[in-house]
Motif scaffolding. Structure first.
Motif, short mmCIF file in Angstrom:
data_model
loop_
_atom_site.label_atom_id
_atom_site.label_comp_id
_atom_site.label_asym_id
_atom_site.label_seq_id
_atom_site.Cartn_x
_atom_site.Cartn_y
_atom_site.Cartn_z
N VAL A 20 59.09 42.33 68.56
CA VAL A 20 59.86 41.60 67.54
C VAL A 20 59.81 42.33 66.19
O VAL A 20 60.81 42.44 65.49
CB VAL A 20 59.30 40.16 67.39
N MET A 21 58.61 42.84 65.82
CA MET A 21 58.42 43.35 64.46
C MET A 21 58.61 44.85 64.31
O MET A 21 59.12 45.33 63.29
CB MET A 21 57.01 42.96 63.97
N ASP A 40 55.63 52.61 72.28
CA ASP A 40 55.27 51.40 73.02
C ASP A 40 54.74 51.84 74.38
O ASP A 40 54.97 52.98 74.82
CB ASP A 40 56.51 50.50 73.18
N GLU A 100 48.96 40.40 69.30
CA GLU A 100 47.86 39.82 68.53
C GLU A 100 46.64 39.58 69.44
O GLU A 100 46.19 38.44 69.61
CB GLU A 100 48.36 38.52 67.89
N LYS A 105 44.29 45.69 69.86
CA LYS A 105 44.19 46.27 68.50
C LYS A 105 43.02 47.26 68.44
O LYS A 105 43.16 48.37 67.92
CB LYS A 105 43.95 45.16 67.45
N ASN A 125 49.71 44.97 61.13
CA ASN A 125 50.62 43.84 60.87
C ASN A 125 50.06 42.54 61.45
O ASN A 125 50.81 41.59 61.68
CB ASN A 125 51.99 44.16 61.48
N SER A 127 48.71 38.90 62.16
CA SER A 127 49.03 37.66 61.46
C SER A 127 47.78 36.85 61.16
O SER A 127 47.78 36.02 60.24
CB SER A 127 49.93 36.77 62.31
N1 LIG Z 1 56.72 37.91 65.50
C1 LIG Z 1 56.55 37.67 64.22
O1 LIG Z 1 57.34 36.94 63.59
C2 LIG Z 1 55.42 38.29 63.47
C3 LIG Z 1 55.41 38.22 62.06
C4 LIG Z 1 54.38 38.86 61.36
C5 LIG Z 1 53.36 39.51 62.05
N2 LIG Z 1 53.39 39.55 63.42
C6 LIG Z 1 52.32 40.31 64.08
O2 LIG Z 1 52.84 41.58 64.46
C7 LIG Z 1 52.22 42.02 65.67
C8 LIG Z 1 53.28 42.26 66.71
O3 LIG Z 1 53.99 41.05 66.90
P1 LIG Z 1 55.38 41.00 67.69
O4 LIG Z 1 55.86 39.61 67.54
O5 LIG Z 1 56.23 42.15 67.29
O6 LIG Z 1 54.84 41.23 69.18
P2 LIG Z 1 55.70 41.53 70.50
O7 LIG Z 1 54.91 40.97 71.61
O8 LIG Z 1 57.11 41.13 70.31
O9 LIG Z 1 55.67 43.13 70.57
C9 LIG Z 1 54.50 43.84 70.79
C10 LIG Z 1 54.87 45.13 71.49
O10 LIG Z 1 53.70 45.93 71.59
C11 LIG Z 1 53.73 46.59 72.86
N3 LIG Z 1 52.38 47.02 73.17
C12 LIG Z 1 51.42 46.40 73.87
N4 LIG Z 1 50.31 47.14 73.90
C13 LIG Z 1 50.58 48.27 73.20
C14 LIG Z 1 49.85 49.41 72.88
N5 LIG Z 1 48.59 49.56 73.25
N6 LIG Z 1 50.46 50.37 72.14
C15 LIG Z 1 51.74 50.25 71.73
N7 LIG Z 1 52.48 49.17 72.00
C16 LIG Z 1 51.91 48.19 72.73
C17 LIG Z 1 54.32 45.57 73.80
O11 LIG Z 1 54.87 46.21 74.96
C18 LIG Z 1 55.38 44.93 72.92
O12 LIG Z 1 56.63 45.58 73.06
C19 LIG Z 1 51.20 40.94 66.05
O13 LIG Z 1 49.95 41.27 65.50
C20 LIG Z 1 51.76 39.70 65.36
O14 LIG Z 1 50.76 38.73 65.08
C21 LIG Z 1 54.40 38.97 64.14
#
Ligand SMILES: NC(=O)c1ccc[n+]([C@@H]2O[C@H](COP(=O)([O-])OP(=O)(O)OC[C@H]3O[C@@H](n4cnc5c(N)ncnc54)[C@H](O)[C@@H]3O)[C@@H](O)[C@H]2O)c1
Length: 326
Positions: A20-21, A40, A100, A105, A125, A127
């Motif tokens: 998503v981010m 990814d 998360e 991480k 990033n 949360s």
């Molecule tokens: N979604 C939101 O609105 C939002 C807002 C602010 C912060 N965040 C934070 O941002 C981070 C990511 O959130 P998101 O919603 O984008 O998650 P998401 O699940 O949509 O995307 C995460 C991506 O990371 C990939 N991934 C998994 N393991 C990996 C690795 N070892 N190396 C590289 N990529 C890997 C997954 O395949 C996936 O495509 C989290 O920490 C979340 O808390 C999310």
């Protein structure tokens, strides 16, 4: 120790996580001339991430915010890469937007330490997590929480959170400077609290939202209408704290002491939410949540959201990106 500022043309940025981010964060750097690797562990996520960047660029062209040539130049600066170790090897800045989960991480930070450049820095990033506990002490000066908001290429704010022992003071300053040069607005939190600031406020509001819906006080649509035509425009000008000054602090005390006021209870699993989750209605990802999107897919719904947000931000200008108190 002074922290060198990362510059486009000189330094490489790697964004880990194309969910998503990640793509929106990558886009923010691309638009300012940086070479960016989007990495990814999932091929599908990488493909979707590239499509998402492409759509966002096209949207800006359609909205006359970017020329076709500028969009093409930004696109040409993007690389997608499968895997983590290769992705971090040549990066000066690694922005992690991986799930998360502490184990994921931790593994990513170890990869930067073991396979990255000796001075590469990490923006997390996260949360909610205290990621400072997930790195070895030697890495504390090289990692900082920089928490963006979806959609990250449009919502101006990034919350920057210092490490508890202030080991990353220089990096925090450099991070704020770089974010500002990317056109972002920052606030710096001197202490780490769960959820930082904005997610804490959202969590508190959720308590009332589920209570009001479950008590049958108001429909979801009317609740949103009420917020959008009252709190939203006023908050844009006054934030939340300055509003007290206009209400009157004495009146605010009286309101707080109202013994007849019934607070919404905290619920871990609010029924109004759980009944939708149990039925598989998860929001825009499944085409239905509190609202019914009539089978429209997530990307097209996000595109419509982004188009409107871009227009609103463009109209409001400084009110959104650099608001000043009265
Ligand atoms: N979604 C939101 O609105 C939002 C807002 C602010 C912060 N965040 C934070 O941002 C981070 C990511 O959130 P998101 O919603 O984008 O998650 P998401 O699940 O949509 O995307 C995460 C991506 O990371 C990939 N991934 C998994 N393991 C990996 C690795 N070892 N190396 C590289 N990529 C890997 C997954 O395949 C996936 O495509 C989290 O920490 C979340 O808390 C999310």
């Amino acid at each position: 120790m002074e922290q060198a500022l990362i510059r486009s043309g000189e330094h490489r940025v790697t964004v880990l996580g194309a969910g998503v981010m990640g793509p929106g964060i990558a886009l923010t750097f691309l638009l300012k001339g940086f070479d960016v690797s989007l990495c990814d562990v999932s091929e599908k996520a990488l493909q979707d991430g590239a499509v998402s960047v492409e759509r966002s660029l096209r949207l800006r062209v359609e909205e006359n915010m970017l020329t076709v040539n500028e969009a093409a130049a930004a696109r040409s600066r993007l690389q997608t890469r499968l895997g983590v170790d290769a992705g971090v090897a040549d990066a000066d800045l690694v922005v992690e937007a991986v799930p998360e989960k502490k184990e994921i991480k931790r593994a990513v930070y170890a990869s930067v330490q073991n396979h990255g450049k000796p001075n590469a820095v990490i923006w997390s990033n996260t949360s909610t997590l205290d990621v400072y506990q997930l790195v070895e002490p030697a890495m504390l000066s090289r990692i900082v929480i920089a928490h963006w908001f979806a959609p990250p290429d449009i919502v101006p704010l990034v919350e920057v959170v210092r490490a508890p022992g202030r080991e990353n003071e220089a990096l925090t300053d450099a991070t704020v400077a770089l974010l500002k040069s990317l056109g972002k607005t920052t606030v710096t939190l001197n202490k780490l609290v769960n959820g930082f600031v904005i997610n804490r406020l959202q969590r508190l509001l959720g308590r009332e939202i589920f209570y009001l819906l479950e008590e049958g006080v108001i429909s979801a649509e009317d609740l949103d209408l009420a917020v959008r035509t009252s709190l939203a425009p006023r908050m844009q000008l006054l934030g939340l704290v300055q509003r007290y000054d206009f209400t009157g602090l004495d009146l605010s005390v009286r309101n707080l002491r109202d013994k007849e006021f019934v607070e919404a209870p905290f619920q871990e699993s609010p029924p109004s939410l759980m009944e939708k989750v149990d039925a598989g209605h998860l929001g825009v990802s499944t085409g239905r949540g509190f609202y019914d999107y009539q089978g429209r897919d997530r990307l097209s719904l996000q595109e419509e959201r982004d188009r409107h947000l871009l227009r609103i931000c463009a109209r409001l200008g400084d009110y959104v990106s650099d608001p000043k108190p009265i």
